[in-house]
Write a protein that holds these residues in place. Structure first.
Motif, short mmCIF file in Angstrom:
data_model
loop_
_atom_site.label_atom_id
_atom_site.label_comp_id
_atom_site.label_asym_id
_atom_site.label_seq_id
_atom_site.Cartn_x
_atom_site.Cartn_y
_atom_site.Cartn_z
N MET A 106 -1.00 2.74 -6.72
CA MET A 106 -1.02 1.31 -6.98
C MET A 106 0.26 0.69 -6.38
SD MET A 106 -1.21 -0.50 -10.66
CE MET A 106 -2.69 -1.43 -10.75
N PRO A 107 0.14 -0.31 -5.50
CA PRO A 107 1.31 -0.92 -4.87
C PRO A 107 2.19 -1.65 -5.88
CG PRO A 107 -0.73 -1.99 -4.14
CD PRO A 107 -1.12 -0.87 -5.04
N GLY A 108 3.48 -1.68 -5.57
CA GLY A 108 4.43 -2.39 -6.42
C GLY A 108 5.79 -1.75 -6.38
N VAL A 113 6.15 1.03 -3.48
CA VAL A 113 4.88 1.58 -3.00
C VAL A 113 4.14 0.45 -2.30
CG1 VAL A 113 2.73 2.73 -3.63
CG2 VAL A 113 4.82 3.20 -4.93
N SER A 114 3.83 0.66 -1.00
CA SER A 114 3.14 -0.38 -0.24
C SER A 114 1.63 -0.28 -0.43
CB SER A 114 3.49 -0.25 1.24
OG SER A 114 2.88 0.91 1.77
N SER A 136 -0.49 0.38 1.79
CA SER A 136 -1.01 1.52 2.56
C SER A 136 -0.72 2.85 1.86
CB SER A 136 -0.38 1.54 3.95
OG SER A 136 1.00 1.79 3.88
N GLY A 137 0.10 2.82 0.81
CA GLY A 137 0.40 4.02 0.05
C GLY A 137 1.74 4.65 0.40
N SER A 138 2.44 4.11 1.41
CA SER A 138 3.76 4.68 1.74
C SER A 138 4.75 4.34 0.62
CB SER A 138 4.25 4.16 3.08
OG SER A 138 4.48 2.78 3.03
N LYS A 139 5.68 5.27 0.39
CA LYS A 139 6.64 5.11 -0.70
C LYS A 139 8.05 5.23 -0.15
CE LYS A 139 3.40 7.27 -3.89
NZ LYS A 139 2.38 7.86 -3.04
N SER A 140 8.94 4.35 -0.63
CA SER A 140 10.34 4.41 -0.20
C SER A 140 11.24 3.95 -1.33
CB SER A 140 10.56 3.55 1.04
OG SER A 140 10.22 2.20 0.78
N TRP A 141 12.50 4.41 -1.25
CA TRP A 141 13.50 4.06 -2.25
C TRP A 141 14.22 2.79 -1.83
CZ3 TRP A 141 12.82 6.39 -6.60
CH2 TRP A 141 12.34 7.69 -6.63
N LEU A 164 10.26 8.39 0.52
CA LEU A 164 10.14 9.39 -0.55
C LEU A 164 9.99 10.80 0.01
CD1 LEU A 164 9.84 9.98 -3.59
CD2 LEU A 164 7.39 9.62 -3.32
N HIS A 165 9.30 10.95 1.14
CA HIS A 165 9.09 12.29 1.69
C HIS A 165 10.37 12.88 2.29
CE1 HIS A 165 9.03 10.90 5.88
NE2 HIS A 165 8.27 9.90 5.46
#
Length: 112
Positions: free
Chosen positions: A1-3, A15-16, A18-23, A41-42
């Motif tokens: 879920m984006p946010g 969380v975008s 598209s599902g990409s995650k970043s700090w 995140l990866h």
């Protein structure tokens, strides 16, 4: 879920759609809201993100904008690398050039 998902101390997991995650480190400096990317995140673990956020909070406490500090450090590194590579290339890769040609080649390379 984006946010944006808070970890505390200004650290968020973004969380975008598209599902990409970043700090992200969110903070306010001189009345201005800022967001500083800490990495995906990866690549950056939660503990690393927390350490980076802690370092940014310490800079902010001393009145230094963490984004400006990071940018200044990157510019300084680029200048050192640029001067090192242009000189070392001229001196190591072109040993057969006469001194006058070698200096001209070094000056020409530093223009880029």
């Amino acid at each position: 879920m984006p946010g944006m998902y808070a970890d505390g101390g200004g650290l968020y997991l973004q969380v975008s759609r598209s599902g990409s995650k970043s700090w992200i480190f969110r903070y306010a400096m001189e009345g201005r809201e800022r967001e500083m990317g800490l990495g995906p995140l990866h690549t950056v673990s939660l503990s690393e993100a927390r350490e980076l956020a802690l370092e940014a909070r310490k800079l902010k406490l001393r009145g230094i904008d963490p984004i400006d500090a990071r940018n200044a450090a990157q510019v300084g590194l680029e200048e050192v690398l640029d001067s090192f590579t242009s000189r070392s290339c001229a001196l190591s890769l072109k040993p057969g050039l006469r001194r006058r040609r070698r200096c001209a080649w070094t000056e020409g390379a530093s223009a880029y």
